[in-house]
Design an enzyme around this catalytic site. Structure first.
Site, mmCIF file in Angstrom:
data_model
loop_
_atom_site.group_PDB
_atom_site.id
_atom_site.type_symbol
_atom_site.label_atom_id
_atom_site.label_comp_id
_atom_site.label_asym_id
_atom_site.label_seq_id
_atom_site.Cartn_x
_atom_site.Cartn_y
_atom_site.Cartn_z
ATOM 1 N N CYS A 79 0.818 -1.228 0.000
ATOM 2 C CA CYS A 79 0.000 0.000 0.000
ATOM 3 C C CYS A 79 0.849 1.274 0.000
ATOM 4 C CB CYS A 79 -0.948 0.000 1.189
ATOM 5 S SG CYS A 79 -1.809 -1.559 1.392
ATOM 6 N N HIS A 132 -3.257 6.488 2.500
ATOM 7 C CA HIS A 132 -3.725 5.221 1.936
ATOM 8 C C HIS A 132 -5.130 4.947 2.477
ATOM 9 C CE1 HIS A 132 -4.354 1.155 1.007
ATOM 10 N NE2 HIS A 132 -4.046 0.693 2.194
ATOM 11 N N ASN A 158 -10.359 -0.836 -0.106
ATOM 12 C CA ASN A 158 -8.902 -0.692 0.014
ATOM 13 C C ASN A 158 -8.257 -1.249 -1.259
ATOM 14 O OD1 ASN A 158 -6.191 -1.096 0.533
ATOM 15 N ND2 ASN A 158 -6.489 -1.878 2.604
HETATM 16 N N1 ACO Z 1 -18.681 -9.455 9.043
HETATM 17 C C1 ACO Z 1 -19.171 -9.792 10.254
HETATM 18 N N2 ACO Z 1 -18.386 -10.196 11.272
HETATM 19 C C2 ACO Z 1 -17.062 -10.239 11.040
HETATM 20 C C3 ACO Z 1 -16.496 -9.910 9.807
HETATM 21 C C4 ACO Z 1 -17.357 -9.492 8.777
HETATM 22 N N3 ACO Z 1 -16.937 -9.144 7.555
HETATM 23 N N4 ACO Z 1 -15.149 -10.050 9.877
HETATM 24 C C5 ACO Z 1 -14.880 -10.463 11.139
HETATM 25 N N5 ACO Z 1 -16.042 -10.592 11.835
HETATM 26 C C6 ACO Z 1 -16.230 -11.020 13.211
HETATM 27 C C7 ACO Z 1 -15.070 -11.824 13.735
HETATM 28 O O1 ACO Z 1 -15.209 -13.181 13.384
HETATM 29 C C8 ACO Z 1 -15.190 -11.589 15.219
HETATM 30 O O2 ACO Z 1 -16.186 -12.444 15.703
HETATM 31 P P1 ACO Z 1 -15.998 -13.165 17.141
HETATM 32 O O3 ACO Z 1 -15.902 -12.038 18.127
HETATM 33 O O4 ACO Z 1 -17.220 -13.996 17.262
HETATM 34 O O5 ACO Z 1 -14.722 -13.935 17.044
HETATM 35 C C9 ACO Z 1 -15.727 -10.168 15.324
HETATM 36 O O6 ACO Z 1 -16.278 -9.870 14.046
HETATM 37 C C10 ACO Z 1 -14.668 -9.161 15.667
HETATM 38 O O7 ACO Z 1 -13.541 -9.382 14.808
HETATM 39 P P2 ACO Z 1 -12.335 -8.411 14.797
HETATM 40 O O8 ACO Z 1 -11.326 -8.855 13.797
HETATM 41 O O9 ACO Z 1 -11.874 -8.221 16.221
HETATM 42 O O10 ACO Z 1 -13.034 -7.098 14.293
HETATM 43 P P3 ACO Z 1 -12.550 -5.645 14.441
HETATM 44 O O11 ACO Z 1 -13.573 -4.877 15.155
HETATM 45 O O12 ACO Z 1 -11.136 -5.577 14.910
HETATM 46 O O13 ACO Z 1 -12.548 -5.162 12.914
HETATM 47 C C11 ACO Z 1 -11.036 -4.841 11.069
HETATM 48 C C12 ACO Z 1 -11.775 -5.845 11.917
HETATM 49 C C13 ACO Z 1 -12.050 -3.924 10.404
HETATM 50 C C14 ACO Z 1 -10.229 -5.545 10.005
HETATM 51 C C15 ACO Z 1 -10.124 -4.040 12.037
HETATM 52 O O14 ACO Z 1 -9.259 -4.900 12.731
HETATM 53 C C16 ACO Z 1 -9.323 -3.029 11.327
HETATM 54 O O15 ACO Z 1 -9.813 -1.966 10.994
HETATM 55 N N6 ACO Z 1 -8.026 -3.318 11.090
HETATM 56 C C17 ACO Z 1 -7.173 -2.463 10.313
HETATM 57 C C18 ACO Z 1 -6.728 -3.253 9.201
HETATM 58 C C19 ACO Z 1 -7.128 -2.758 7.838
HETATM 59 O O16 ACO Z 1 -7.868 -1.842 7.610
HETATM 60 N N7 ACO Z 1 -6.531 -3.441 6.951
HETATM 61 C C20 ACO Z 1 -6.679 -3.139 5.606
HETATM 62 C C21 ACO Z 1 -5.662 -3.843 4.824
HETATM 63 S S1 ACO Z 1 -4.049 -3.592 5.335
HETATM 64 C C22 ACO Z 1 -3.548 -2.187 4.748
HETATM 65 O O17 ACO Z 1 -4.068 -1.660 3.822
HETATM 66 C C23 ACO Z 1 -2.407 -1.594 5.437
#
Ligand code: ACO
Length: 323
Positions: free
Chosen positions: A114, A243, A273
């Protein structure tokens, strides 16, 4: 070394827009879950006949046309991508052939995920500084849909496909300051587009929490490092283009920096993304919308897999088209 400025942009998106509701028919998810955590409502996925090469060619054509430069004056072709259609020949080489660009110039793909577009600007500046040519073509492109596991709801809802291109020009004494960084790790990983072990395709995997923590510290760190090299305040910057991974990452940073949220462009709501393509896609959207004025100072910040990060202070000076 000479400075570098952006003089024209172009972009290309696949024909198929995929909404959160569309994805909720494939995996257990919802528009509410995705939007509140990421700010994403829809993204584009390549359809039949579309791929990272076709998108790149189309974005490059638009940027060249908008610049009005003679394509024979290009001095390099740099493509930032982690999802090239071919491992070899590179996307850059195939663009050279397709658009009949000069042969006696370097053309190469780079992978800094990215952060790739900003790495690409830096590579272009280095190559152009050592040549007689003034202009470079820098593209960020991704076809991430081909490396997404459509059964993994934690990743398939985040990413999209697209290409953004910029024509850059070297100039003595123009404002240009950059910082690039790396800390190797597997927080975001994909063993290989063409890796088929035991018939298994390899897909993107990610430690979302670790990436969130990394991203929210990488952006202020890049800005701070830039300020140490070239003192400036965010008030002096016209637009900040980070990004476009996740709206919450940008909101978090804006709050941390006590910055004006209006300066931070966001388009992940309709693009998702798009990794290396996200910054040039944003620039092209802003350019077309008339948001960027001639002579504006842009602060671009990338962060991503690698881990990599990159920041650049760069001027946008629209090419004066010769009619
Ligand atoms: N829909 C519904 N539920 C979901 C989904 C989905 N698409 N994906 C995960 N879940 C569930 C999980 O299974 C988990 O369930 P559980 O509690 O029963 O185990 C619950 O939601 C919480 O999961 P988390 O991974 O803890 O969710 P979080 O609130 O952290 O959000 C996210 C996930 C959005 C990816 C967050 O961690 C984030 O914003 N991370 C930043 C990473 C990012 O944006 N990466 C992009 C690519 S990397 C880059 O470009 C640098």
């Amino acid at each position: 070394m000479k400075g570098l400025k952006i003089i024209a942009t172009g972009r290309s998106l696949p024909s198929k827009s995929v909404t959160n509701d569309d994805l909720s028919k494939i995996v257990e998810t919802s528009d509410e879950w995705i939007y509140t955590r990421t700010g994403i409502r829809s993204r584009y996925f390549c359809d039949e006949g579309e791929n990272s090469l076709t998108l790149s060619i189309s974005a490059a054509k638009k940027a060249l046309e908008s610049s009005g430069i003679n394509k024979d004056d290009l001095g390099c072709i740099i493509v930032a991508t982690l999802s090239a259609t071919y491992v070899t020949p590179s996307t850059a080489c195939l663009i050279q052939r397709e658009l009949e660009l000069p042969e006696n110039i370097p053309a190469l793909d780079i992978n800094a995920a990215c952060s790739g577009f900003i790495y690409g600007l830096e590579v272009a500046r280095g190559l152009l500084s050592g040549s007689n040519a003034k202009y470079g073509l820098v593209i960020g492109v991704e076809q991430l849909s081909r490396i997404l596991d459509m059964e993994d709801r934690s990743t398939c809802v985040l990413f999209g496909d697209g290409a953004g291109a910029a024509i850059v020009e070297t100039e003595e004494n123009t404002l240009y300051e950059s910082v690039l960084g790396t800390k190797g790790g597997h927080e975001i990983s994909c063993p290989g587009v063409n890796n088929f072990d035991d018939g298994q395709k390899s897909y993107v995997s990610m430690d979302g929490t670790a990436v969130f923590r990394f991203a929210t510290s990488a952006i202020p760190k890049c800005i701070d490092m830039l300020q140490q090299k070239h003192p400036f305040s965010l008030d002096e910057v016209d637009h900040v283009v980070c990004h476009q991974a996740n709206s919450r990452i940008i909101d978090h940073v804006v709050k941390k920096l006590k910055a004006d949220p209006a300066k931070f462009y966001k388009d992940m709501d309709h693009l998702g993304n798009t990794s290396a393509a996200s910054i040039p896609l944003a620039l092209s959207e802003m350019d077309d919308a008339g948001m960027i004025k001639d002579g504006d100072t842009l602060l671009l910040v990338g962060f991503g897999s690698g881990l990599t990060w990159a920041g650049v202070l760069i001027k946008f000076q629209k090419a004066k088209k010769v009619s």
